[in-house]
Motif scaffolding. Structure first.
Motif, PDB file in Angstrom:
ATOM      1  N   UNK A 181       0.827  -1.194   0.000  1.00  0.00           N
ATOM      2  CA  UNK A 181       0.000   0.000   0.000  1.00  0.00           C
ATOM      3  C   UNK A 181       0.866   1.250   0.000  1.00  0.00           C
ATOM      4  N   UNK A 182       0.216   2.400  -0.079  1.00  0.00           N
ATOM      5  CA  UNK A 182       0.972   3.630  -0.300  1.00  0.00           C
ATOM      6  C   UNK A 182       0.455   4.767   0.584  1.00  0.00           C
ATOM      7  N   UNK A 191     -13.718   6.624   3.188  1.00  0.00           N
ATOM      8  CA  UNK A 191     -12.333   6.663   2.723  1.00  0.00           C
ATOM      9  C   UNK A 191     -11.570   5.446   3.225  1.00  0.00           C
ATOM     10  N   UNK A 217     -13.443   1.896   2.165  1.00  0.00           N
ATOM     11  CA  UNK A 217     -13.525   1.431   0.779  1.00  0.00           C
ATOM     12  C   UNK A 217     -12.520   0.326   0.437  1.00  0.00           C
ATOM     13  N   UNK A 218     -11.250   0.435   0.871  1.00  0.00           N
ATOM     14  CA  UNK A 218     -10.320  -0.665   0.557  1.00  0.00           C
ATOM     15  C   UNK A 218     -10.853  -2.016   1.034  1.00  0.00           C
ATOM     16  N   UNK A 226      -2.663  11.219   9.016  1.00  0.00           N
ATOM     17  CA  UNK A 226      -3.059  10.073   9.833  1.00  0.00           C
ATOM     18  C   UNK A 226      -4.194   9.293   9.161  1.00  0.00           C
ATOM     19  N   UNK A 274      -5.947   4.543   6.045  1.00  0.00           N
ATOM     20  CA  UNK A 274      -6.431   3.920   4.811  1.00  0.00           C
ATOM     21  C   UNK A 274      -5.430   2.884   4.307  1.00  0.00           C
ATOM     22  N   UNK A 302      -5.892  -2.659   4.810  1.00  0.00           N
ATOM     23  CA  UNK A 302      -5.810  -3.985   4.192  1.00  0.00           C
ATOM     24  C   UNK A 302      -4.759  -4.867   4.850  1.00  0.00           C
ATOM     25  N   UNK A 338      -4.598   6.250  -4.925  1.00  0.00           N
ATOM     26  CA  UNK A 338      -4.804   5.367  -3.782  1.00  0.00           C
ATOM     27  C   UNK A 338      -5.862   4.315  -4.111  1.00  0.00           C
ATOM     28  N   UNK A 357      -4.442   1.713  -6.155  1.00  0.00           N
ATOM     29  CA  UNK A 357      -3.515   0.850  -5.427  1.00  0.00           C
ATOM     30  C   UNK A 357      -4.269  -0.155  -4.569  1.00  0.00           C
ATOM     31  N   UNK A 358      -5.407   0.241  -3.971  1.00  0.00           N
ATOM     32  CA  UNK A 358      -6.118  -0.766  -3.177  1.00  0.00           C
ATOM     33  C   UNK A 358      -7.092  -1.579  -4.006  1.00  0.00           C
ATOM     34  N   UNK A 359      -7.054  -1.398  -5.316  1.00  0.00           N
ATOM     35  CA  UNK A 359      -7.741  -2.346  -6.181  1.00  0.00           C
ATOM     36  C   UNK A 359      -9.161  -1.992  -6.571  1.00  0.00           C
ATOM     37  N   UNK A 396     -15.826   1.857 -10.658  1.00  0.00           N
ATOM     38  CA  UNK A 396     -16.045   2.334  -9.292  1.00  0.00           C
ATOM     39  C   UNK A 396     -15.308   3.650  -9.059  1.00  0.00           C
ATOM     40  N   UNK A 440     -15.287   8.461  -7.217  1.00  0.00           N
ATOM     41  CA  UNK A 440     -14.235   9.445  -6.991  1.00  0.00           C
ATOM     42  C   UNK A 440     -14.246  10.574  -8.011  1.00  0.00           C
TER      43      UNK A 440
END
Ligand SMILES: Nc1ncnc2c1ncn2[C@@H]1O[C@H](COP(=O)(O)OP(=O)(O)OP(=O)(O)O)[C@@H](O)[C@H]1O
Ligand code: SF4
Ligand SMILES: [Mg+2]
Lengths: 352, 381
Positions: A109-110, A128, A131-132, A176, A181, A185, B275, B278-280, B285, B290
């Motif tokens: 992740x980033x 935010x 969602x992941x 933070x 976020x 995961x 981002x 990156x989280x897929x 979507x 977004x």
């Protein structure tokens, strides 16, 4: 393969000859222009649990490298061998796409530099950070809420903030949120792209401490991008110094700051502000600008700005070679030069 | 090791709503935009005016005192004034209008009206009058206001003695709806085409951009004229209406598409989109969650500013005789009917009414658009 590291631990990520070029596609008419070589043949290993620093001037390709590793960008060429948790065989993240890449996306992740643009202004913190989990099917409904609350508290915010929008938070708090976020995961590797550069100095320390705490708690591996050597010295185990898309020096932090091997590293260090009021620095001013990544100088790409440049440097391109165990450098004259490290630039005789 | 406990408490910014004296309320970006918009008093007033105007078109039969086509014996009658005090100085609680007395100018044979202060017609609310259909569904005969006996022509009458106020209200039905519908059409076209352009880039983008430039390069009015003139004259009014609508929309989608493309390009580079990648999150979507929510406010601004162009376009086409035609009533048709020198000179209320309506509505849309533009980015100072 023990390239670019002497540690015996198996690397979690091995980057090999990674390239990312922009443009350079042949147009309808005429010859193809030279591509912009933002990242040009970079190799290094990252050991699980370490903080691997990447430093260099603005525009040298740090962000591009980080985004390739997090696969926000598709590398032009090269390999990124990632060793998943339970599997013995490494997978090449540079080759994978779409569905095949998905399971490994969870692991890398980033965290971003800009606290404003890294959060969608039209989503609440719940959306935010949640969602992941939702897009990866890790949690649903009330479970998302519970975990978002936990994450918020973990990064030093309050769980009841989750129904707020990002605009209600300060820069440090937004970082933070970005960290929460990234953690959503349970990743193993986090690419931190200058996560504190946009913050006040007082807030920087708090965010760096949080990152360190999280690292020890969850055994995270950080790829820490920075242009501030002070931050790197404080945080990183090993450091790669980049210049126009290439690594010019790679070393463990201690030895690098003690005695750099590359003239570019020396110049970067002399620019670090010193807290000691008696230190009279003789900064080695970096003259000129970063070399053009489209048409790089012949020979050593750094030679137009190097104060140790000799004739050989103008024609022959140096290779990255291991000078001492664990210390790699791309300079013809690395053996003969005796460069000053971060503490040597004190002028004698003015000590307290 | 420094702990960061202090920051989370001490650095909590004063809630943005503290100024409003409410604490701990959650402020959505939409609410922020609304607050910002509310600061523009002129925009708010214009907005209210427009809402009332659109309401009046929906309830046109109820708002207008007469049927727009019903004739009376008062040809070319000037607007009546509303009075509270009669000729003897008595105050009436209920406002009233005076009747007319018509004579003919013996030289020109023009009708000349003088008010007859003996005939007093009190204005009443919710009076029974000519029957009309509400929304094309219900028969009704109650009007917002009117007189029980006599006549009321607050905006005068035209050459057939038709009540101008009623004609203006019915005209607004066409003129105002053309603006909104064609702008909605261009919203869809512009979002889709601009979105494709901005998301995929490359050859598709270049192609779409060249087409848009080509359309923009053609001068608007001649293009409209040419296309509108090609609409068959014997089509029923409804077909003509939609044909003119299509002609008008053909131009206005281009600006929406440009704004949408620009915003897509800018948003694509935002870190929160990276981002999500990156989280897929999947491409659809990302677009839905977004990109689109973040560009809607900008698109709405362009649309608001595009409506007046469309309204002027319809008016111009009808005025020039290639748009809508009588018996359809629109402001452009009303202006076209007022084209004779006689009317311009002697019966100015016949053209001042529709002209004033066009000007007011166009100004109102521009003020609302200005306010919306400032509010679209609620985080700017
Ligand atoms: N999408 C792109 N298209 C073309 N060139 C790009 C693109 N993104 C980056 N570049 C170029 O690639 C080079 C490296 O950019 P990059 O953002 O990786 O640098 P950086 O080291 O992160 O700089 P900074 O410290 O300013 O963040 C720069 O010359 C930049 O102009
Ligand atoms: S190779 Fe030559 S020019 Fe390049 S860094 Fe070394 S001394 Fe300087
Ligand atoms: Mg960068």
């Amino acid at each position: 393969m023990s390239e670019h590291t002497t540690q015996t631990a198996t690397p979690i990520l091995s980057v090999r000859q990674l390239k990312k070029h922009y443009g350079g596609k042949k147009p309808l008419f005429g010859p193809a222009p030279n591509p912009l070589r933002a990242v040009d043949g970079i190799s290094f290993d990252v050991i699980e649990g370490e903080t691997f620093g990447i430093v260099g001037e603005s525009g040298c390709g740090k962000t591009t490298l980080g985004r390739c590793i997090a696969r926000a960008l598709e590398p032009t060429d090269g390999q990124m061998l990632y060793r998943p948790k339970d599997e013995k065989e490494p997978v090449d993240l540079a080759r994978l796409k779409g569905k095949a890449l998905r399971p490994y996306r969870l692991d890398v992740q980033m965290i971003f530099q800009d606290p404003i643009s890294s959060l969608n202004p039209r989503m609440t913190l719940l959306d935010i950070i949640g969602e992941p989990m939702i897009v990866n099917g890790l949690a649903k409904g009330a479970e998302v809420k519970r975990r978002v609350g936990e994450l918020l508290e973990r990064v030093g915010l309050r769980a009841d903030h989750m129904s707020r929008y990002p605009h209600a938070f300060s820069g440090g708090q937004r970082q933070r949120i970005g960290i929460a976020r990234a953690l959503a995961l349970n990743p193993r590797v986090i690419v931190c792209d200058e996560p504190v550069s946009a913050l006040d100095v007082s807030v920087q320390a708090q965010i760096l401490n949080l990152l360190q705490d999280l690292q020890t708690e969850q055994n995270l591996t950080y790829l820490f991008i920075a242009h501030d050597l002070g931050v790197v010295e404080y945080l990183c185990d090993r450091v790669a110094v980049m210049y126009v898309g290439e690594i010019v020096e790679l070393s463990d932090t201690e030895r690098l700051f003690d005695k750099p091997l590359h003239p570019y590293t020396e110049a970067l260090m002399s620019a670090v502000p010193e807290a000691n009021p008696y230190s009279v620095r003789q900064p080695k001013i970096l003259e000129g600008d970063l070399a053009n990544a489209v048409n790089r100088p012949d020979g050593c790409h750094f030679h137009p700005r190097c104060s140790y440049c000799v004739n050989r440097c103008r024609t022959e391109e140096p290779q990255l070679r291991e000078l001492e165990p664990g210390r790699w450098v791309r300079c013809h004259r690395a053996e003969e030069l005796s460069l000053s490290g971060a503490s040597d630039t004190l002028v004698e005789g003015v000590e307290a | 090791m420094t702990q960061m406990v202090d920051e989370r408490v001490a650095n909590m910014p004063p809630p943005a709503d503290a100024a409003e004296g409410v604490s701990n309320r959650i402020i959505s970006p939409t609410r922020l935009m609304w607050w910002k918009f509310k600061k523009h008093k002129l925009a708010v007033a214009s907005g209210i005016f427009l809402i009332l105007a659109y309401l009046a078109t929906i309830f046109a039969g109820f708002v207008s005192p007469y049927d727009p086509a019903s004739r009376s014996n008062n040809l070319y009658a000037p607007p009546q004034g509303i009075h509270f005090k009669d000729a003897e100085g008595n105050f009436h609680l209920q406002p009233f209008v005076y009747g007319y007395e018509m004579t003919r100018d013996l030289d020109t044979l023009r009708p000349v009206y003088t008010t007859d202060t003996d005939e007093i017609y009190p204005l009443r609310l919710f009076v029974q009058g000519e029957s009309y259909r509400l929304f094309g569904l219900f028969d009704a005969d109650i009007h917002l206001f009117g007189v029980e006996d006599g006549y009321v022509h607050l905006a005068g009458t035209d050459d057939f003695g038709r009540d101008m106020l009623s004609r203006l209200v019915y005209g607004a039905q066409i003129s105002l709806s053309v603006g909104i519908i064609s702008v909605l059409l261009s919203l869809v076209l512009g979002l889709v085409i601009g979105g494709i352009s901005g998301l995929y880039g490359g050859m598709i983008d270049s192609f779409i951009q060249r087409v848009i430039e080509a359309i923009i390069a053609i001068p608007t009015i001649p293009l409209w004229l040419g296309l509108a003139a090609a609409v068959p004259r014997d089509w029923p009014p409804v077909y003509q209406y939609f044909a003119i609508l299509a002609v008008l929309s053909l131009i206005s989608w281009t600006s929406t598409a440009r704004v949408a493309r620009g915003r897509f390009l800018a948003l694509r580079e935002q870190d929160f989109v990276t981002a999500a990648k990156v989280y897929g999150a999947s491409q659809p979507r990302i677009i839905r969650k977004h990109l689109v929510p973040n560009l809607m406010s900008y698109v709405i601004v362009t649309l608001t500013l595009a409506v007046p162009n469309i309204i002027i376009g319809e008016t111009a086409l009808s005025f020039l005789g290639v748009g809508l035609k009588p018996p359809t009533v629109s402001w452009g048709v009303l202006l076209q009917e007022a084209q004779s020198v006689q009317i311009v000179q002697f019966y100015p209320w016949i053209w001042i009414g529709p002209a004033l309506c066009v000007i007011l509505v166009v100004l109102a849309f521009n003020f609302v658009g200005d306010g919306a533009r400032d509010a679209a980015d609620p985080f700017s100072r």
